[in-house]
Write a protein that holds these residues in place. Structure first.
Motif, PDB file in Angstrom:
ATOM      1  N   ALA A 172       8.210  10.284 -33.031  1.00  0.00           N
ATOM      2  CA  ALA A 172       8.486  11.709 -32.265  1.00  0.00           C
ATOM      3  C   ALA A 172       7.439  11.407 -30.712  1.00  0.00           C
ATOM      4  N   LEU A 173       6.333  10.960 -31.084  1.00  0.00           N
ATOM      5  CA  LEU A 173       5.531  10.959 -30.014  1.00  0.00           C
ATOM      6  C   LEU A 173       5.816   9.782 -29.051  1.00  0.00           C
ATOM      7  N   SER A 174       6.305   8.520 -29.384  1.00  0.00           N
ATOM      8  CA  SER A 174       6.884   7.608 -28.816  1.00  0.00           C
ATOM      9  C   SER A 174       8.036   8.129 -28.029  1.00  0.00           C
ATOM     10  N   LEU A 175       8.936   8.749 -28.393  1.00  0.00           N
ATOM     11  CA  LEU A 175      10.047   9.314 -27.669  1.00  0.00           C
ATOM     12  C   LEU A 175       9.689  10.341 -26.597  1.00  0.00           C
ATOM     13  N   ALA A 176       8.609  11.178 -26.956  1.00  0.00           N
ATOM     14  CA  ALA A 176       8.084  12.254 -25.947  1.00  0.00           C
ATOM     15  C   ALA A 176       7.518  11.146 -24.939  1.00  0.00           C
ATOM     16  N   GLN A 177       6.837  10.121 -25.031  1.00  0.00           N
ATOM     17  CA  GLN A 177       6.361   9.508 -23.956  1.00  0.00           C
ATOM     18  C   GLN A 177       7.453   8.639 -23.162  1.00  0.00           C
ATOM     19  N   SER A 178       8.434   8.106 -23.574  1.00  0.00           N
ATOM     20  CA  SER A 178       9.504   7.393 -23.104  1.00  0.00           C
ATOM     21  C   SER A 178      10.388   8.409 -22.376  1.00  0.00           C
ATOM     22  N   ASN A 179      10.354   9.841 -22.782  1.00  0.00           N
ATOM     23  CA  ASN A 179      11.146  10.545 -22.117  1.00  0.00           C
ATOM     24  C   ASN A 179      10.297  11.363 -20.888  1.00  0.00           C
ATOM     25  N   GLY A 180       9.183  11.075 -20.811  1.00  0.00           N
ATOM     26  CA  GLY A 180       8.419  11.751 -19.922  1.00  0.00           C
ATOM     27  C   GLY A 180       7.801  12.867 -20.355  1.00  0.00           C
ATOM     28  N   TYR A 181       7.869  13.406 -21.532  1.00  0.00           N
ATOM     29  CA  TYR A 181       7.091  14.640 -22.190  1.00  0.00           C
ATOM     30  C   TYR A 181       5.725  14.463 -22.346  1.00  0.00           C
ATOM     31  N   ALA A 182       5.257  13.327 -22.428  1.00  0.00           N
ATOM     32  CA  ALA A 182       3.852  13.008 -23.092  1.00  0.00           C
ATOM     33  C   ALA A 182       3.383  11.672 -22.330  1.00  0.00           C
ATOM     34  N   GLU A 183       1.908  11.984 -21.934  1.00  0.00           N
ATOM     35  CA  GLU A 183       1.155  10.826 -21.111  1.00  0.00           C
ATOM     36  C   GLU A 183       1.064   9.927 -22.152  1.00  0.00           C
ATOM     37  N   LEU A 184       0.509   8.788 -21.624  1.00  0.00           N
ATOM     38  CA  LEU A 184       0.245   7.715 -22.499  1.00  0.00           C
ATOM     39  C   LEU A 184      -1.013   8.265 -23.373  1.00  0.00           C
ATOM     40  N   ASP A 185      -1.962   8.770 -22.593  1.00  0.00           N
ATOM     41  CA  ASP A 185      -2.966   9.525 -23.612  1.00  0.00           C
ATOM     42  C   ASP A 185      -2.473  10.950 -23.802  1.00  0.00           C
ATOM     43  N   PRO A 186      -1.915  11.294 -25.062  1.00  0.00           N
ATOM     44  CA  PRO A 186      -1.555  12.628 -25.344  1.00  0.00           C
ATOM     45  C   PRO A 186      -2.566  13.698 -25.999  1.00  0.00           C
ATOM     46  N   THR A 187      -3.738  13.501 -25.891  1.00  0.00           N
ATOM     47  CA  THR A 187      -4.631  14.030 -26.789  1.00  0.00           C
ATOM     48  C   THR A 187      -4.766  15.398 -26.308  1.00  0.00           C
ATOM     49  N   PHE A 188      -4.746  16.054 -25.014  1.00  0.00           N
ATOM     50  CA  PHE A 188      -4.910  17.366 -24.672  1.00  0.00           C
ATOM     51  C   PHE A 188      -3.499  18.207 -25.292  1.00  0.00           C
ATOM     52  N   ASP A 189      -2.637  17.388 -25.323  1.00  0.00           N
ATOM     53  CA  ASP A 189      -1.338  18.096 -25.869  1.00  0.00           C
ATOM     54  C   ASP A 189      -1.279  18.222 -27.337  1.00  0.00           C
ATOM     55  N   VAL A 190      -1.264  16.965 -28.104  1.00  0.00           N
ATOM     56  CA  VAL A 190      -1.396  16.953 -29.569  1.00  0.00           C
ATOM     57  C   VAL A 190      -2.429  17.695 -30.321  1.00  0.00           C
ATOM     58  N   LYS A 191      -3.530  17.607 -29.643  1.00  0.00           N
ATOM     59  CA  LYS A 191      -4.750  18.333 -30.206  1.00  0.00           C
ATOM     60  C   LYS A 191      -4.903  19.863 -29.930  1.00  0.00           C
ATOM     61  N   GLY A 192      -4.074  20.347 -29.184  1.00  0.00           N
ATOM     62  CA  GLY A 192      -4.013  21.748 -28.998  1.00  0.00           C
ATOM     63  C   GLY A 192      -5.045  22.259 -27.796  1.00  0.00           C
ATOM     64  N   ILE A 193      -5.636  21.125 -26.884  1.00  0.00           N
ATOM     65  CA  ILE A 193      -6.365  21.466 -25.943  1.00  0.00           C
ATOM     66  C   ILE A 193      -5.633  22.215 -24.775  1.00  0.00           C
ATOM     67  N   ASP A 194      -4.637  21.756 -24.357  1.00  0.00           N
ATOM     68  CA  ASP A 194      -3.849  22.141 -23.206  1.00  0.00           C
ATOM     69  C   ASP A 194      -3.316  23.513 -23.776  1.00  0.00           C
ATOM     70  N   THR A 195      -2.932  23.716 -25.011  1.00  0.00           N
ATOM     71  CA  THR A 195      -2.299  25.119 -25.383  1.00  0.00           C
ATOM     72  C   THR A 195      -3.424  26.076 -25.226  1.00  0.00           C
ATOM     73  N   ALA A 196      -4.757  25.713 -25.441  1.00  0.00           N
ATOM     74  CA  ALA A 196      -5.844  26.556 -25.418  1.00  0.00           C
ATOM     75  C   ALA A 196      -6.234  26.932 -23.965  1.00  0.00           C
ATOM     76  N   HIS A 197      -6.091  26.046 -23.154  1.00  0.00           N
ATOM     77  CA  HIS A 197      -6.469  26.110 -21.873  1.00  0.00           C
ATOM     78  C   HIS A 197      -5.303  27.333 -21.524  1.00  0.00           C
ATOM     79  N   LYS A 198      -3.908  27.353 -21.807  1.00  0.00           N
ATOM     80  CA  LYS A 198      -3.013  28.343 -21.188  1.00  0.00           C
ATOM     81  C   LYS A 198      -3.236  29.510 -22.059  1.00  0.00           C
ATOM     82  N   ILE A 199      -3.569  29.593 -23.242  1.00  0.00           N
ATOM     83  CA  ILE A 199      -3.735  30.971 -23.933  1.00  0.00           C
ATOM     84  C   ILE A 199      -4.902  31.626 -23.258  1.00  0.00           C
ATOM     85  N   SER A 200      -6.072  30.808 -23.018  1.00  0.00           N
ATOM     86  CA  SER A 200      -6.981  31.417 -22.333  1.00  0.00           C
ATOM     87  C   SER A 200      -6.976  32.351 -21.060  1.00  0.00           C
ATOM     88  N   LEU A 201      -5.923  31.557 -20.360  1.00  0.00           N
ATOM     89  CA  LEU A 201      -5.661  32.354 -18.816  1.00  0.00           C
ATOM     90  C   LEU A 201      -4.913  33.504 -19.430  1.00  0.00           C
TER      91      LEU A 201
END
Length: 317
Positions: A172-201
């Motif tokens: 699923a991660l590979s599909l997300a990357q090939s479709n442009g939804y995920a970066e080569l390094d998806p750490t912020f997305d899959v580890k919840g950091i990006d979500t944390a940034h957004k809910i903080s705001l």
């Protein structure tokens, strides 16, 4: 209004495209002419239109006293932090899609904006093209909001949707990357950091208080297995990565974690790369926002909506 755009990547290019295609309509709504005075990027190849002044050095834009508003689209919280501080100290307004910057450095940035009498807007930082930020700040403030929660990361949501269709996490991660939804390094997305940034705001917009980022409890989706998803599906439930902020008396608690939702939950139906945000107010009851959380033109649309707010709205900072 004279503006400078720093960072002409996918989203920056989208901003320039919309400002051309929808120029008449945008200027009518904003109430004045919009002029892109400068564009800045490290790559000269982005300079495809001779009507813009191009520079590789953002200082050139900040020194131009005629420029009123800077649109920062480079990401990160190092160089972008320097740009934000210098923009505000120079008495210029700031528009940004940079949730990482605001969630981790926001106290100083918002403070500088107040000191210098300028505005910061960040519609695109939370839900991409979905105009949830303005609606929450300007439309729900008297509703006695006690809780706000959401599916705020399209990448992780897409991965979970594909796992429900039978993919392993890795596939699923590979599909997300090939479709442009995920970066080569998806750490912020899959580890919840990006979500944390957004809910903080979102929490800041609702309660006018920016919680120290280090105090947010964060858990991502990278440990969820195909087998767990299948069991949840058999029970009529599905996993969603939820960011949630709750205010109890004077205390704000924020956390991010994978949660099992049943069909009665409004966030249950938020699939693929879409976002959903739900708030609950003592006087307002429930509100719900749904839409695309990414994409060049949807995100550019949100950024351009901030130009309207620069001219016509009170500051969020």
């Amino acid at each position: 209004m004279k503006i400078g755009i720093i960072g002409i990547g996918t989203v920056g290019g989208g901003v320039l495209e919309l400002l051309k295609k929808e120029k008449k309509n945008i200027e009518k709504r904003v109430g004045e002419k919009i002029e892109v005075s400068w564009i800045c990027d490290l790559k000269e190849s982005v300079n495809k239109d001779s009507s813009y002044r191009f520079t590789k050095d953002y200082e050139d834009i900040l020194k131009d006293e005629s420029v009123e508003t800077i649109i920062e689209l480079i990401g990160g919280n190092t160089v972008a932090f320097s740009i934000a501080k210098e923009t505000l100290k120079n008495g210029k307004n700031l528009i940004t899609a940079n949730k990482y910057l605001l969630a981790t450095k926001g106290k100083e940035i918002f403070g500088l904006a107040k000191e210098n009498g300028v505005k910061i807007f960040f519609e695109a930082a939370v839900a991409g093209g979905t105009p949830a930020v303005s609606s929450i700040y300007e439309g729900t403030f008297s509703g006695g909001i006690k809780r706000i929660r959401g599916v705020l990361n399209g990448t992780s949501n897409y991965i979970l949707s594909k796992m429900e269709e039978g993919c392993s996490y890795e596939a699923a991660l590979s599909l997300a990357q090939s479709n442009g939804y995920a970066e080569l390094d998806p750490t912020f997305d899959v580890k919840g950091i990006d979500t944390a940034h957004k809910i903080s705001l979102l929490s800041y917009l609702v309660w006018d208080e920016l919680v120290d980022f280090e105090k947010i409890k964060i858990e991502g989706i990278d440990k969820i297995t195909k087998e767990q998803v299948e069991v949840a599906k058999s029970l009529g439930k599905r996993f969603k990565l939820i960011g949630e902020a709750i205010k109890i008396e004077n205390e704000i608690e924020i956390y991010v974690q994978p949660s099992l939702l049943d069909k009665e939950d409004q966030l249950y139906g938020v699939k693929d790369a879409y976002n959903g945000i739900e708030s609950y107010g003592e006087h307002l009851g429930e509100t719900f926002f749904y839409g695309k959380g990414a994409g060049a033109l949807p995100t550019a649309n949100a950024i351009i909506s901030d130009l309207y707010k620069i001219k016509n709205s009170n500051a969020w900072n």
